[in-house]
Motif scaffolding. Structure first.
Motif, PDB file in Angstrom:
ATOM      1  N   GLN A 257      -7.740 -46.083 -49.900  1.00  0.00           N
ATOM      2  CA  GLN A 257      -6.569 -45.854 -48.891  1.00  0.00           C
ATOM      3  C   GLN A 257      -5.715 -44.658 -48.737  1.00  0.00           C
ATOM      4  OE1 GLN A 257      -3.880 -49.457 -50.222  1.00  0.00           O
ATOM      5  NE2 GLN A 257      -1.950 -48.415 -48.903  1.00  0.00           N
TER       6      GLN A 257
ATOM      7  N   GLN B 177     -11.008 -51.521 -58.625  1.00  0.00           N
ATOM      8  CA  GLN B 177      -9.523 -51.723 -58.234  1.00  0.00           C
ATOM      9  C   GLN B 177      -9.020 -50.239 -57.885  1.00  0.00           C
ATOM     10  OE1 GLN B 177      -8.113 -54.172 -56.764  1.00  0.00           O
ATOM     11  NE2 GLN B 177      -9.342 -56.119 -57.685  1.00  0.00           N
TER      12      GLN B 177
ATOM     13  N   GLU C 262     -13.941 -51.761 -49.936  1.00  0.00           N
ATOM     14  CA  GLU C 262     -13.728 -51.626 -48.938  1.00  0.00           C
ATOM     15  C   GLU C 262     -12.551 -52.303 -48.231  1.00  0.00           C
ATOM     16  OE1 GLU C 262     -17.017 -53.459 -46.710  1.00  0.00           O
ATOM     17  OE2 GLU C 262     -18.530 -51.838 -47.279  1.00  0.00           O
ATOM     18  N   MET C 263     -11.956 -53.136 -48.894  1.00  0.00           N
ATOM     19  CA  MET C 263     -10.822 -53.765 -48.624  1.00  0.00           C
ATOM     20  C   MET C 263      -9.480 -52.918 -48.304  1.00  0.00           C
ATOM     21  SD  MET C 263     -10.818 -57.580 -50.145  1.00  0.00           S
ATOM     22  CE  MET C 263     -12.465 -58.489 -49.998  1.00  0.00           C
ATOM     23  N   GLY C 264      -9.662 -51.738 -49.197  1.00  0.00           N
ATOM     24  CA  GLY C 264      -8.729 -50.673 -49.221  1.00  0.00           C
ATOM     25  C   GLY C 264      -8.557 -50.129 -47.901  1.00  0.00           C
TER      26      GLY C 264
ATOM     27  N   SER D  67      -8.945 -51.806 -45.028  1.00  0.00           N
ATOM     28  CA  SER D  67      -9.006 -52.598 -43.799  1.00  0.00           C
ATOM     29  C   SER D  67      -7.952 -52.653 -42.949  1.00  0.00           C
ATOM     30  CB  SER D  67      -8.904 -54.054 -44.737  1.00  0.00           C
ATOM     31  OG  SER D  67      -8.042 -54.117 -45.552  1.00  0.00           O
ATOM     32  N   MET D  68      -6.757 -51.842 -43.417  1.00  0.00           N
ATOM     33  CA  MET D  68      -5.589 -51.470 -42.267  1.00  0.00           C
ATOM     34  C   MET D  68      -6.145 -50.164 -41.963  1.00  0.00           C
ATOM     35  SD  MET D  68      -4.099 -54.176 -41.426  1.00  0.00           S
ATOM     36  CE  MET D  68      -5.209 -55.718 -41.943  1.00  0.00           C
TER      37      MET D  68
ATOM     38  N   SER E  56       2.207 -48.803 -45.969  1.00  0.00           N
ATOM     39  CA  SER E  56       0.495 -48.577 -46.668  1.00  0.00           C
ATOM     40  C   SER E  56      -0.089 -47.315 -46.432  1.00  0.00           C
ATOM     41  CB  SER E  56      -0.485 -49.705 -46.122  1.00  0.00           C
ATOM     42  OG  SER E  56      -0.895 -49.520 -44.795  1.00  0.00           O
TER      43      SER E  56
ATOM     44  N   GLU F 280     -17.408 -54.783 -51.569  1.00  0.00           N
ATOM     45  CA  GLU F 280     -16.555 -55.486 -50.560  1.00  0.00           C
ATOM     46  C   GLU F 280     -15.091 -55.338 -50.938  1.00  0.00           C
ATOM     47  OE1 GLU F 280     -19.169 -58.764 -48.425  1.00  0.00           O
ATOM     48  OE2 GLU F 280     -18.542 -59.436 -50.674  1.00  0.00           O
ATOM     49  N   ILE F 281     -15.093 -55.350 -52.283  1.00  0.00           N
ATOM     50  CA  ILE F 281     -13.456 -55.096 -52.784  1.00  0.00           C
ATOM     51  C   ILE F 281     -12.944 -53.703 -52.295  1.00  0.00           C
ATOM     52  CG2 ILE F 281     -12.157 -54.839 -54.838  1.00  0.00           C
ATOM     53  CD1 ILE F 281     -12.716 -57.778 -54.190  1.00  0.00           C
TER      54      ILE F 281
ATOM     55  N   ARG G 293     -10.616 -49.051 -54.966  1.00  0.00           N
ATOM     56  CA  ARG G 293     -10.191 -49.771 -53.565  1.00  0.00           C
ATOM     57  C   ARG G 293      -8.937 -49.015 -53.288  1.00  0.00           C
ATOM     58  NH1 ARG G 293      -5.924 -52.921 -52.955  1.00  0.00           N
ATOM     59  NH2 ARG G 293      -5.927 -53.841 -55.314  1.00  0.00           N
TER      60      ARG G 293
ATOM     61  N   LYS H 115     -15.752 -44.554 -42.847  1.00  0.00           N
ATOM     62  CA  LYS H 115     -15.476 -45.871 -43.780  1.00  0.00           C
ATOM     63  C   LYS H 115     -16.668 -45.807 -44.839  1.00  0.00           C
ATOM     64  CE  LYS H 115     -15.511 -50.680 -44.021  1.00  0.00           C
ATOM     65  NZ  LYS H 115     -15.676 -51.943 -43.171  1.00  0.00           N
TER      66      LYS H 115
END
Lengths: 355, 267
Positions: free
Chosen positions: B148, B141, B97-99, B101-102, B74, B94-95, B144, B108
């Protein structure tokens, strides 16, 4: 641009919510401690508790202390632990299967646990070395095994090429539940132990048999897994977009699956072995939290622990008080509170989501 | 470099992808084009690492995919699938932000705000994802996926897009392709499945034409996007018009001329 940092704001809100829920759990616990067939005044409860840590304050009768410490407190704590386990495993399983309909009872975890618990009690004597070896852990661990077998079976049946077919999942759950229910009935029929003939215990649940051994096993095998599971919030959040998407984001999807399935089966299985199957908690609790505070698992997971504890200890309180001095199976209470509430939630989903 | 060598993938006796060999260099935008059922999406899944084929391999910066953990993978590539369905009430923000998450980052909020502003999604950041329109969802999307790979890294990275603009209006499509093109300067290589041949012609550096699992043609856009090659792949007369003023090409699928050519048995 707004000077407010949204992440910090959100986190503050989360902390505040979790704090108020903790206060709520303690409040219900204290209330529950005073009420019941043998009422203990609030001041006596406090002084017994303080006496335990060596502080002399107020007065209480020795009998009050015995009832409180040997019967009521372990019972309250057990209800909280089992509720916490059901709540968070419901939340985590819903997250994993990406579907809000999933519940430990629905997909066969509870009935598998109950079946194996019954098998262990009825046929355990035939394998004395196993009973000897495992001691007090034998029953909960065997129930865990039953729950695990069922959840893996259901998962296998419903998943193809990384996609979970929810209709298959629920059908498989229904079939396994029916099978396990029948087998429980059959085993109980063959059992000579009179206590075991109490089928309602396994189908509707009962927190009455609580003692400190159960509480300590529960803290170990429900409390710790619940905390471990709530650390998986990032992974479960990512899974909400999709399994492939979670993998793209960098989540090791297989690992999360195993963690969630194992720990849920463990918490539910152990809970079932001690209190029988209690429905609705695992379904309603995470739903309620999502509807009120959103779907971020960073909040949903720990809040499910707390709301689960709150709900089940409150249900236990009602079960004890409503038909005093007799007791009602706790499953009746959770269903009586749970089902109308759930229907109300479904009817209001649209209005709440549109705010 | 993103490198696919002799990728071959079968489902039963049918080969979906046949001996595909190609490269995507950091700093270039490659468009993957082809008719329905050509194997684009399967090839895409092989490249993202979601599916590992038995034959051939995909390497990111010289390392084959199986040697990456999903977390390590990733960090070198981000993927935007065609559509994502959600069952839980997450907000648009929130969606996005998930990009991250790791990803370990201290900035952020800054990254999320910047990317959402860029993709024009900031205005509805607090709306529920499932209440957004198709085009808005796609932009969320995209945001998101961009988070990353947003922060600069000393190594080359890759972005895989599967029809990123399929639900968008023309202005949004152009805007998204502009954003994607800017990424090239960040040492990012992009491979995009596109449906719109004109978008591919205007933005891609190189084009790959896929048909029946074969990479029939690949090369610089103006060499591959000729009417002969496009007609061969799409089985339809296609006119390629060169715009001398702007120096780009326009693709025109020729409409069927005569009317009443279709004969029905039932009507």
């Amino acid at each position: 641009m707004l000077a407010v940092n949204p992440t910090i704001e959100k986190r503050k809100l989360h902390v505040l919510l979790l704090f108020s829920l903790t206060v709520g759990v303690m409040g219900v616990g204290l209330l529950s401690a005073t009420m019941g067939a043998y009422a203990i005044p609030f001041s006596a409860v406090l002084s017994i508790l303080l006496d335990q840590i060596g502080v002399q304050w107020g007065e209480f009768e020795p009998r009050q202390a015995t009832v409180f410490l040997q019967l009521r407190l372990p019972r309250i704590l057990l209800a909280m632990l089992v509720g916490a386990g059901l709540g968070i495993s419901g939340a985590a399983l819903q997250g994993l299967f990406r579907n809000p309909l999933v519940e430990p009872g629905l997909i066969g975890v509870s009935s598998g646990g109950a079946l194996f618990a019954v098998l262990f009690i009825v046929f355990g004597d035939q394998v004395p070395w196993l009973v000897e070896l495992t001691g007090s852990f034998g029953l909960p661990l065997f129930a865990f095994l039953g729950g695990l077998i069922n959840v893996l079976l259901v998962y296998r049946l419903a998943s193809m090429a990384g996609k979970t077919d929810i209709a298959l999942l629920i059908l498989a759950g229904v079939a396994l539940n029916a099978l396990c229910g029948a087998l429980i009935g059959l085993s109980i029929f063959y059992a000579d132990d009179a206590a075991l003939r109490n089928f309602t215990f396994w189908s509707l649940g009962d927190v009455g048999g609580a003692n400190w051994t159960k509480v300590s096993i529960g803290s170990l095998l429900i409390g710790i897994p619940a905390l471990v599971l709530s650390s998986q919030y990032k992974q479960l959040n990512a899974l909400a977009i999709g399994e492939s998407e979670a993998f793209h984001i960098g989540v090791s999807v297989q690992r999360v699956k195993y963690i969630v399935l194992m720990l849920s089966a463990l918490m539910v299985g152990v809970g079932v072995s001690m209190t029988g199957t209690i429905g609705f908690v695992g379904l309603v609790v995470p739903h309620l939290i999502r509807l009120l505070f959103g779907a971020d698992h960073r909040l949903v997971l720990p809040a499910s622990i707390l709301v689960g504890s709150l709900l089940l200890s409150f249900a236990d309180l009602l079960a004890r008080v409503m038909v005093m001095p007799a007791e009602m199976p706790i499953g009746i209470i959770t269903a009586i509170i749970g089902s109308p509430f759930f229907i109300w939630l479904i009817m209001n989903v649209k209005t709440i989501n549109n705010r | 470099m993103l490198e696919a060598s002799h990728l071959h993938y079968c489902i039963g006796p049918r080969s979906i992808v046949k001996q595909a060999c190609f490269r995507v260099k950091p700093g270039e935008l490659v468009a993957l084009l082809g008719p329905n059922g050509a194997g684009k999406s399967t090839l895409f899944r092989l490249l993202s690492g979601e599916v590992i084929g038995k034959q051939g391999e995909v390497c990111y910066n010289g390392k084959p995919i199986p040697s990456f953990s999903s977390a390590a993978l990733s960090k070198v590539r981000a993927v935007m699938p065609q559509s994502s369905h959600l069952n839980f009430p997450f907000s648009a923000r929130e969606i996005v932000e998930m990009g991250l998450s790791m990803v370990q980052t201290r900035r952020k909020d800054l990254v999320v705000e910047e990317v959402m502003e860029l993709t024009h999604t900031l205005e509805y950041k607090n709306r529920m994802y499932h209440h957004l329109s198709g085009g808005e969802k796609q932009r969320v999307q995209l945001a998101r996926v961009l988070t990353q790979i947003w922060e600069k890294q000393p190594y080359a990275r890759y972005l895989l897009l599967d029809e990123p603009t399929s639900s968008m209006d023309i202005a949004q499509q152009q805007h998204v392709l502009k954003i994607v093109r800017e990424l090239k300067s960040r040492n990012i290589g992009i491979l995009a499945i596109l449906h719109d041949l004109n978008l591919a012609a205007s933005y891609a550096d190189r084009v790959m034409l896929l048909k029946n699992g074969d990479v029939r043609h690949q090369g610089p856009t103006h060499e591959v996007m000729t009417s002969a090659k496009l007609e061969e792949v799409f089985d339809h007369p296609i006119q390629v018009i060169k715009d001398k003023e702007r120096g780009n090409i326009m693709i025109h699928p020729v409409p069927h001329q005569k009317e009443n050519q279709l004969h029905y048995h039932t009507a």
